[in-house]
Design an enzyme around this catalytic site. Structure first.
Site, PDB file in Angstrom:
ATOM      1  N   PRO A 279       0.837  -1.210   0.000  1.00 24.71           N
ATOM      2  CG  PRO A 279      -0.022  -1.077   2.164  1.00 24.71           C
ATOM      3  CD  PRO A 279       0.699  -1.995   1.236  1.00 24.71           C
ATOM      4  CD  GLN A 333      -1.148  -0.254   5.443  1.00 18.82           C
ATOM      5  OE1 GLN A 333      -0.966   0.888   5.043  1.00 18.82           O
ATOM      6  NE2 GLN A 333      -0.158  -1.142   5.521  1.00 18.82           N
ATOM      7  CB  CYS A 364       2.585   4.790   9.346  1.00 15.86           C
ATOM      8  SG  CYS A 364       2.520   6.454   8.661  1.00 15.86           S
ATOM      9  CG  ASN A 465       8.579  -3.714   2.356  1.00 17.26           C
ATOM     10  OD1 ASN A 465       8.188  -2.776   3.026  1.00 17.26           O
ATOM     11  ND2 ASN A 465       8.825  -3.601   1.063  1.00 17.26           N
ATOM     12  NE  ARG A 489       6.236   5.329   0.092  1.00 20.88           N
ATOM     13  CZ  ARG A 489       5.477   6.193  -0.546  1.00 20.88           C
ATOM     14  NH1 ARG A 489       5.995   7.023  -1.392  1.00 20.88           N
ATOM     15  NH2 ARG A 489       4.196   6.235  -0.312  1.00 20.88           N
TER      16      ARG A 489
END
Length: 622
Positions: A279, A333, A364, A465, A489
C-alpha cells in the site's frame, strides 16, 4: 494589586519598547538576527523530508463556471436548489466559457459506448451531436450494462447511517464490553481483559489500564460489582449499539446465532511465493494498481485509510477502499491507535465491502500518525496493540495481517519479540520492513534480521520488504526463508520507479524498456485515470496531479542499456546524462517543468494558474 500595577506598567510602555513575540525566536533572539546566522548553513543542507507547505490547488479551482449536475443528467427541472443554485443551467452559456477540448477521442466513449460527463467532458467533440446532445453507442453500451467495474463504493444510505451514528456494531460492542469488565482488584489499579469472550477460555490475557484516560474515547471503567454498560468503551454520543443490546430479537435461531466462526474456518490466504504490491500513500491509487497488475503483481492493497475517517463516512477516505474487478487478491490497510475505533471499523468493512484480507499499519513512521499513538507507536504500546489485533480478528470473516518495522529506534530491534505475540493474538500473516522508524527509508534493509524473524514466525507466513529493485534481489530475498516479498517505494527504486519489476522477477531477466514503451505506460495510466476520476475538467486535473506525483519517482529510473554494471544498487544516483533519444532524456529530467511538459503531451495544456510541487523534497535532488 501588585499584578494590576505590573499590567498597568506594561500598558504604559511606549510602542518602541514593546517587543512583538512573533519577531522573537524560542531563545528570545529576533528572527532577523537568527536568520542571518542560520542563512549560510541552510544553503548547505541536503533537501530531504516532505514539502509540508506546498500549495494545495483543488481540481475545482481550475473551473470557475460549472454546469449543474441536474443538467448533465437531463433533468434540469428537478434541481434541488432551484433558483438559488450557484451552477449554470444554460448549456449555451456554459459552452461559451468552457475551456477548449483536449482531444478528438474520449476514452469513456470508446471503451463503454457512452460518456456520462456529456458536454462537460474535455473530449466532448467525440460524442456530441446537434444541439449538444450526447451520442451513445448502443451496441457497445449494452455489453457493459449491469457490470460493476469498480466495487466497494460508499452508498448514500450507508454514509447517512455513519454520519448520524445509526450503524449497529454488534460484534464490536460485545468485544468492547468484555474489555470494560473489571478484572482483579478493580479501581484505579485494576486491569481490563484483552481477550474476546470466545477466547477467554483459551487464553487468560490481561492488559493494564494504561492509556485509558488519555483519550476521550475511553471513559472510566465501572466500579466492581456494577454491570458494565454497553457503551463503556464507546465514543461519546449515541452509536446504535445500545439499542442492539437491549432489544430482544424474535424469530428462528440459526447456527450463526449460536456458533461463532472459528479461526480455522476463516478464508485462507493462499499467497505463498506471490508478489505483493505494498500500500503506497498518494501514488498507490487504483489506476496505478491496474498498471502493476498488468505487469504481474499478484496481491494488491489499497492506500492506508484512517479508521476514524471511515467511521465518519468521509467520501475521500472511502475512495481509498475502491477495488477494480481485475484485482483478484485485494486487501485494505487500516491505521488507528485505539481498540474501539479499529474494531468497529473492521466490523464495518466486514459487512459493507468485498476484500480478501485486512491489514493493520504498524509501520507508518510519519510524526502525524506516530504522535497520536498509531503506526510504529503501536510497537511500543503492546497492550493496545494486543487489544486491537484480538478485537479486529474477532469481528472479521477474512484473514487479518499486520505490517511492522524492525523497531522504533535505529539500533534496537524489537520485531523478533513482537512477532510470536502477533501469531498468538490471531493474525494470519506479518510483513516486516527491514528498517526502523528512525531510519525511515535511508540505509539498506536488514535482510539477515528479516530471515531470523521468518524462522521465529513459523508456521505463520512472513513477507519481507525492503530494497527489492531487480529479480536478483528478489531471488536472494526468497532464499532467506520468507514466504514472499513485498515491493513498495524503496528508495531509490521500487514499484513506483519501475512498475515492470514484477515482469522482470517472473521472467528472470533485465528488461531494457524503451522510452516509447514507458510513454505508453503513462498513456495507459492517464486513460485509467480518466475512467476512474472522470473526463471533465476536475477529473483531468486530478489525473494530472497524480501523474506528476508518479513522475517525481519515475524520473529516477536509469535505463538498463546505459548502466555500467547490472543490477543498479540501492543508493546509486546517476549524474546528469543524455538518453538514447529525446524522450528518454526528458523522462530522466529532475526538473518539475519537464514533468509538466510530459503531462501536457498526454492531457493537454495546463490551466493558467496551475502550480505543482512534489510531495518529497528528495524527489528533485540537485
Amino acid at each position: 494589586e501588585e499584578e494590576e500595577e505590573e499590567v498597568g506598567s506594561c500598558q504604559n510602555e511606549p510602542p518602541a519598547k514593546r517587543v512583538r513575540t512573533e519577531d522573537l525566536g524560542q531563545d528570545g533572539e529576533s528572527r532577523e538576527d537568527a536568520g542571518a546566522e542560520e542563512k549560510e548553513p541552510t544553503e548547505r543542507k541536503r533537501a530531504r523530508g516532505q514539502n509540508k507547505s506546498r500549495p494545495c490547488m483543488k481540481p475545482t479551482h481550475y473551473e470557475q463556471s460549472r454546469l449543474c449536475p441536474s443538467v448533465m443528467q437531463g433533468c434540469a427541472e428537478k434541481c434541488y436548489f432551484g433558483p438559488q443554485c450557484r451552477f449554470l443551467h444554460d448549456i449555451g452559456e456554459y459552452m461559451a466559457v468552457k475551456p477548449a477540448d483536449l482531444g478528438r477521442s474520449c476514452v469513456l466513449f470508446e471503451t463503454f459506448g457512452k460518456c456520462i460527463y456529456g458536454v462537460t467532458c474535455r473530449f466532448a467533440q467525440a460524442h456530441l451531436g446537434n444541439g449538444y446532445q450526447n451520442v451513445v453507442n448502443t451496441d457497445l453500451a449494452k455489453q457493459w450494462e449491469g457490470k460493476s467495474l469498480v466495487r466497494n463504493n460508499l452508498s448514500k444510505d450507508l454514509q447517512h447511517q455513519l454520519r448520524k451514528r445509526k450503524f449497529i456494531f454488534k460484534k464490536a460492542d460485545e468485544y468492547l464490553r468484555g474489555l470494560a469488565k473489571p478484572h482483579g482488584g478493580g479501581g484505579k489499579g485494576g486491569k481490563a481483559t484483552g481477550c474476546s469472550t470466545e477466547e477467554q477460555e483459551v487464553s487468560n490475557c490481561t492488559t493494564p489500564q494504561e492509556g485509558l484516560g488519555d483519550s476521550p474515547e475511553y471513559p472510566v471503567l465501572p466500579a466492581p460489582g456494577e454491570d458494565p454498560k454497553p457503551d463503556a468503551l464507546q465514543s461519546p454520543g449515541p452509536t446504535g449499539g445500545e439499542e442492539a443490546s437491549s432489544v430482544k430479537t424474535v424469530g428462528p435461531v440459526t447456527d450463526e446465532d449460536m456458533i461463532k466462526l472459528r479461526s480455522c474456518e476463516k478464508k485462507k490466504l493462499e499467497i505463498q511465493g506471490k508478489l505483493y504490491l505494498a500500500p503506497l500513500t498518494t501514488c498507490g491509487n487504483l489506476p496505478f494498481r491496474r498498471i502493476c497488475k498488468r505487469f504481474g503483481a499478484d496481491i494488491t492493497c489499497g492506500e492506508m485509510a484512517v479508521c476514524t475517517n471511515l467511521l465518519q463516512g468521509q467520501s475521500s477516505e472511502w475512495a481509498l477502499l475502491k477495488r477494480h474487478h481485475t484485482e483478484d487478491i485485494f486487501g485494505v490497510q487500516l491505521e488507528g491507535a485505539f481498540p474501539d475505533t479499529m474494531t468497529k471499523c473492521a466490523e464495518l468493512l466486514n459487512q459493507t465491502i468485498e476484500v480478501d484480507f485486512v491489514d493493520i499499519n504498524v509501520g507508518c513512521p510519519i510524526d502525524l500518525v506516530y504522535k497520536k499513538g498509531g503506526g510504529c507507536a503501536l510497537m511500543t504500546r503492546s497492550n493496545k496493540f494486543e487489544q486491537i489485533v484480538r478485537g479486529m480478528n474477532s469481528v472479521l470473516d477474512v484473514p487479518l495481517t499486520v505490517k511492522i518495522r524492525t523497531g522504533v529506534q535505529e539500533k534496537i530491534n524489537v520485531a523478533h519479540k513482537i512477532i510470536p505475540k502477533i501469531r498468538e493474538w490471531g493474525a494470519s500473516m506479518v510483513t516486516l520492513h527491514g528498517r526502523s522508524r528512525e531510519q525511515r527509508y535511508t540505509r539498506g534493509a536488514d535482510w539477515d534480521y528479516i530471515a531470523e524473524c521468518a524462522k521465529i514466525a513459523r508456521p505463520m507466513p512472513l513477507f519481507g520488504n525492503g530494497d527489492i529493485l531487480s529479480y536478483e534481489d528478489a531471488n536472494r530475498a526468497m532464499q532467506m526463508g520468507v514466504s514472499g516479498i513485498m515491493i513498495a517505494r524503496q528508495v531509490p527504486i521500487g514499484a513506483l520507479i519501475k512498475p515492470w519489476l514484477f515482469t522482470e522477477i517472473k521472467e528472470q531477466r533485465h528488461w531494457d524498456i524503451s522510452s516509447s514503451e514507458r510513454f505508453d505506460i503513462l498513456k495507459d495510466f492517464t486513460n485509467y485515470g480518466l475512467e476512474h476520476w472522470g473526463s471533465d475538467t476536475q477529473g483531468v486535473e486530478k489525473t494530472r496531479k497524480f501523474l506528476l506525483e508518479w513522475l517525481s519517482f519515475l524520473c529516477r529510473y536509469i535505463p538498463v542499456g546505459l548502466l555500467e554494471h547490472l543490477p543498479q544498487k540501492i543508493n546509486e544516483r546517476p549524474p546528469y546524462y543524455m538518453g538514447r533519444d529525446y524522450l528518454e532524456t526528458l523522462m530522466a529530467s529532475q526538473n518539475v517543468d519537464d514533468w509538466i511538459k510530459i503531462s501536457e503531451m498526454l492531457l493537454g495544456p495546463i490551466p493558467t494558474s496551475f502550480t505543482f510541487l512534489p510531495k518529497h523534497k528528495a524527489n528533485s535532488y540537485r
